[in-house]
Scaffold this motif. Structure first.
Motif, PDB file in Angstrom:
ATOM      1  N   GLU A 142      28.492  42.569  55.330  1.00  0.00           N
ATOM      2  CA  GLU A 142      29.797  43.141  55.679  1.00  0.00           C
ATOM      3  C   GLU A 142      30.837  42.043  55.877  1.00  0.00           C
ATOM      4  OE1 GLU A 142      28.934  45.338  59.191  1.00  0.00           O
ATOM      5  OE2 GLU A 142      28.056  47.050  58.120  1.00  0.00           O
ATOM      6  N   ALA A 146      34.103  41.327  53.526  1.00  0.00           N
ATOM      7  CA  ALA A 146      35.479  41.331  54.027  1.00  0.00           C
ATOM      8  C   ALA A 146      36.192  40.033  53.652  1.00  0.00           C
ATOM      9  CB  ALA A 146      35.486  41.522  55.538  1.00  0.00           C
ATOM     10  N   TYR A 157      38.122  42.882  60.375  1.00  0.00           N
ATOM     11  CA  TYR A 157      36.683  42.982  60.618  1.00  0.00           C
ATOM     12  C   TYR A 157      36.261  42.112  61.800  1.00  0.00           C
ATOM     13  CZ  TYR A 157      31.664  42.499  59.996  1.00  0.00           C
ATOM     14  OH  TYR A 157      30.307  42.482  60.222  1.00  0.00           O
TER      15      TYR A 157
END
Length: 290
Positions: A142, A146, A157
Motif C-alpha cells: 500500500e 501510494a 496515506y
C-alpha cells in the motif's frame, strides 16, 4: 543530541557515542526512524574502537525537511557532518531504508568511506531483473503503491498511518507491523528492542511525516549515482524471511553493486538481523575496511 547548521540554512540533528579518537561509524536509520542508537549497536561499536555517529535524515524529528531530496543527497549531509566532527575516514551501515543512503556514501565519498554494510537494504525501484514489491507485506504494498501515485497520494496515506504510530508503545509493535513481520521477526518484538522501535517511531514522527514521505519518494525515483562503479567494499546482509524488504532485494544488490560481498541468510528476517547479528556485522565491516 546535537544540531549542525548546514550551509544551505538547514539544520541536522545528530548523536555521537563511543571513543573520541575512534573511526566514525555512520549509522543510517530505517524508514521511518530517527537518531536513536540501539544499545547493542552502541556497545559493539565501542568494543571495536568505533565512534558511532547517527543523524536524523531531513524531515525527521529535529532535522529540517529537504523536499525533493534524492538518495544521493545523503552523501553531502554526511560529509558536512564528518567535517564538523573533524573526521576524514569513516565506515557506514544502513538498515532497511537506511541502506540506500549508506550505499550513496560508499559510492559518492570513496576517498573517505572505508567500507559499508547494508542490512535488509532497499534496492532501486524499476531495476532490471527485480520485481520490487514481490514478497512485501500488505502495508508496504500500500505504501509504495501510494508513493508511485505521487506526493499528494503518499502524504495522505502516511498521515493516516502516522496517527496510529505517533504514540505507539512497545506492546503495540507486533500489531503496528501487521503483515510486515514473519514469525522470526515477530519473535524479536519484545524487551529492549521493542522499546527502541516504539521510541524511534514516536521520535521520528513528532514533527510530521515529511521525512517518511521524502524517503519513500526518493526510493522510487532515480537515486542519483551508479551502483556498478567504485571500489569501496559493501557487505550485503539479507534475510530470507524478510517481508519488509524481500530477499530478492538483497540478491539483486549482491549481484549488481560493485564491491559487494553477500551475506544472504535464508532463515533470518528484517528485524532478527538487526538484533541477533550486530556483533557479526560490525566485526565483518571492520575486516572489510582493512
Amino acid at each position: 543530541m546535537t544540531s549542525l547548521d548546514l550551509a544551505d540554512g538547514r539544520s541536522l540533528e545528530y548523536v555521537v557515542t563511543g571513543p573520541e579518537d575512534g573511526t566514525p561509524l555512520v549509522l543510517h536509520h530505517g524508514t521511518p526512524s530517527a537518531a536513536l542508537v540501539f544499545g547493542p549497536w552502541r556497545e559493539s561499536s565501542a568494543k571495536h574502537g568505533l565512534r558511532m555517529v547517527m543523524y536524523s535524515r531531513p524531515g525527521y524529528a529535529g532535522s529540517s525537511p529537504r523536499p525533493g531530496r534524492t538518495v544521493a543527497d545523503a552523501a553531502g549531509d554526511v560529509a558536512a557532518l564528518l567535517d564538523a566532527l573533524g573526521a576524514e575516514r569513516f565506515l557506514t551501515v544502513g538498515w532497511s531504508g537506511g541502506g540506500p543512503h549508506a550505499l550513496a556514501c560508499a559510492k559518492l565519498l570513496p576517498d573517505r568511506c572505508g567500507a559499508a554494510a547494508l542490512i535488509g537494504g532497499v534496492a532501486p525501484y524499476g531495476a532490471d531483473g527485480l520485481d520490487f514489491m514481490s514478497g512485501m507485506g500488505v502495508e508496504n504494498l500500500e505504501e509504495f503503491g501510494a508513493a508511485l501515485e505521487g506526493k499528494a497520494a503518499l502524504t495522505s496515506y502516511l498521515d493516516t498511518q502516522s496517527a496510529a504510530l505517533a504514540n505507539v508503545q512497545a506492546g503495540d509493535m507486533a500489531a503496528a507491523f501487521g503483515d510486515l513481520v514473519s514469525d522470526v521477526d515477530r519473535a524479536q518484538l519484545t524487551g529492549e528492542f521493542a522499546d527502541y522501535l516504539a521510541e524511534s517511531f514516536r521520535t521520528a514522527l513528532q514533527t510530521g511525516t515529511a521525512g517518511w514521505r521524502d524517503d519513500d519518494l526518493a526510493f522510487v525515483t532515480d537515486w542519483g549515482f551508479r551502483l556498478d562503479d567504485g571500489q569501496v567494499p559493501v557487505a550485503v546482509w539479507q534475510g530470507g524471511q524478510d517481508r519488509m524488504v524481500p530477499y530478492a532485494h538483497g540478491e539483486w544488490l549482491a549481484e549488481h553493486v560493485a564491491g559487494a560481498e553477500p551475506h544472504l541468510l535464508p532463515d533470518e528476517g528484517h528485524l532478527s538481523l538487526a538484533v541477533g547479528a550486530v556483533e557479526e556485522i560490525i566485526a565483518d565491516l571492520v575486516r572489510l575496511s582493512r
